[in-house]
Design an enzyme around this catalytic site. Structure first.
Site, PDB file in Angstrom:
ATOM      1  N   THR A 180       0.830  -1.213   0.000  1.00  0.00           N
ATOM      2  CA  THR A 180       0.000   0.000   0.000  1.00  0.00           C
ATOM      3  C   THR A 180       0.859   1.256   0.000  1.00  0.00           C
ATOM      4  OG1 THR A 180      -1.638  -1.206   1.297  1.00  0.00           O
ATOM      5  CG2 THR A 180      -1.873   1.174   1.195  1.00  0.00           C
ATOM      6  N   THR A 181       1.937   1.248   0.784  1.00  0.00           N
ATOM      7  CA  THR A 181       2.817   2.410   0.921  1.00  0.00           C
ATOM      8  C   THR A 181       3.473   2.783  -0.401  1.00  0.00           C
ATOM      9  OG1 THR A 181       3.215   1.782   3.221  1.00  0.00           O
ATOM     10  CG2 THR A 181       4.778   3.323   2.253  1.00  0.00           C
ATOM     11  N   TYR A 230     -13.558  -3.419  -0.027  1.00  0.00           N
ATOM     12  CA  TYR A 230     -14.789  -2.894  -0.620  1.00  0.00           C
ATOM     13  C   TYR A 230     -15.916  -3.926  -0.683  1.00  0.00           C
ATOM     14  CZ  TYR A 230     -17.883  -0.031  -3.464  1.00  0.00           C
ATOM     15  OH  TYR A 230     -18.950   0.695  -3.913  1.00  0.00           O
ATOM     16  N   TYR A 260      -2.611 -10.143   4.804  1.00  0.00           N
ATOM     17  CA  TYR A 260      -2.535  -8.766   5.277  1.00  0.00           C
ATOM     18  C   TYR A 260      -3.917  -8.335   5.759  1.00  0.00           C
ATOM     19  CZ  TYR A 260      -1.497  -3.685   5.064  1.00  0.00           C
ATOM     20  OH  TYR A 260      -1.326  -2.351   5.347  1.00  0.00           O
ATOM     21  N   ARG A 281      -8.555  -0.058   5.919  1.00  0.00           N
ATOM     22  CA  ARG A 281      -8.559   0.114   4.466  1.00  0.00           C
ATOM     23  C   ARG A 281      -9.547  -0.823   3.762  1.00  0.00           C
ATOM     24  NH1 ARG A 281      -4.547   3.255   2.283  1.00  0.00           N
ATOM     25  NH2 ARG A 281      -2.792   3.810   3.630  1.00  0.00           N
ATOM     26  N   LYS A 291       0.343 -10.137   8.393  1.00  0.00           N
ATOM     27  CA  LYS A 291       0.653  -8.757   8.736  1.00  0.00           C
ATOM     28  C   LYS A 291      -0.613  -8.209   9.371  1.00  0.00           C
ATOM     29  CE  LYS A 291       1.847  -4.193   6.944  1.00  0.00           C
ATOM     30  NZ  LYS A 291       2.010  -3.323   5.747  1.00  0.00           N
ATOM     31  N   ILE A 333       6.229  -5.263   9.600  1.00  0.00           N
ATOM     32  CA  ILE A 333       6.386  -4.669   8.277  1.00  0.00           C
ATOM     33  C   ILE A 333       6.019  -3.205   8.463  1.00  0.00           C
ATOM     34  CG2 ILE A 333       5.579  -4.584   5.890  1.00  0.00           C
ATOM     35  CD1 ILE A 333       5.145  -7.620   6.060  1.00  0.00           C
TER      36      ILE A 333
END
Length: 295
Positions: A46-47, A109, A135, A140, A164, A206
């Site tokens: 994502t980063t 979503y 993850y 999010r 994660k 992470i």
């Protein structure tokens, strides 16, 4: 998966003013992290603003990181999404030779049930040639992966080796550590609670802040893994203000402001993200100027 113990960092994608990828800056960031004690690198998480990168740009990022790393550290590749078949096809059509594992986010979503999440990761696991890191980031995805679902996946699929965990819930993290197989890695995805998670039995992190302060943050993680609690918490409390700052106006705008201050890359991010405000930039730059870690 001992190579996933300790401190991994979720690499940013640096951009030039025209928002093209700044390859030279990416090379500097990779070397900066390797030279300062990071244990492994996560590519296209994502980063990295992977949601706004084209397929060709993703290939450029991967090629650059693999080349600069030159097998010095293990690499993890982010491949995830909310269309299970699309994720499967992407994994099948990606050269994973240089990667130790795949980091795959829970479907966002769609808001699947726990059974839907289980079936999603089951399907991915069955076709993946590499170990998988689940993850979980409800902030999010709008859905949480329950510890019981993670445990079921870990016990049914030997190539699902880690999670994660970024729910920001220390009680949930402790439940994961308690019920999952001993060899299964519970990795923090939340910089602020990394140390308490490690002390509770977690395997590392992470991190986002870790790529800005790789020496200091990895030192804290190592002290935590060795149960040198006082030394670890001293660094934790020294870094805690900047952890708050870098997420105050969204990721990766905050960490890019850190990189700008230390001369590694510019602050540019792609819409719909925007750079930090001048007020936050001032706080970040002041902290970076004053930081001195004395362990």
């Amino acid at each position: 998966m001992k190579e996933l113990m300790g401190t991994g960092v979720a690499l940013v994608t640096p951009f030039k003013e025209d928002l093209s990828i700044d390859i030279n800056a990416l090379k500097k960031i990779v070397n900066y992290n390797i030279d300062n004690g990071i244990d492994y690198l996560v590519v296209l998480g994502t980063t990295a603003e992977s949601a706004t990168l084209t397929k060709q740009e993703k290939e450029v990022v991967v090629k650059t990181v693999v080349s600069v790393n030159n097998e010095r550290l293990p690499l993890v590749l982010g491949i995830g999404g909310n269309d299970t078949n699309a994720v499967i096809n992407e994994i099948k059509n990606t050269d994973l030779t240089n990667f130790s594992a795949i980091l795959s986010v829970s479907p966002f979503y769609n808001k699947p049930t726990q059974e839907g999440i289980f079936q999603h990761f089951s399907a991915i696991s069955k076709i993946s040639s590499k170990p998988l890191i689940i993850y979980n980031v409800p902030g999010r995805t709008s859905s949480n992966i329950a510890p019981e679902t993670v445990n079921k996946l870990a016990r049914n699929y030997t190539n699902i080796v880690a999670i994660k965990e970024a729910a920001g819930d220390l009680v949930q993290a402790m439940k994961l550590i308690e019920i999952c197989p001993k060899e299964f890695l519970v990795i923090s995805g939340d910089d602020m609670i990394t140390l308490p998670m490690i002390l509770a039995g977690g395997s590392g992190v992470i991190s986002v802040i870790g790529e800005g302060f790789p020496y200091e943050f990895s030192q804290m993680v190592n002290f935590g893994l060795k149960k040198e609690v006082d030394k670890a918490y001293k660094i934790h409390y020294q870094l805690s203000p900047i952890i708050d700052y870098i997420f105050e106006e969204g990721n990766p705008a905050g960490i890019k402001a850190v990189f700008k201050k230390i001369g590694l890359c510019e602050e540019f991010v792609r819409l719909p993200l925007v750079s930090v405000t001048s007020q936050l930039r001032e706080k970040i730059e002041s902290f970076v100027s004053k930081l001195k870690i004395n362990s």
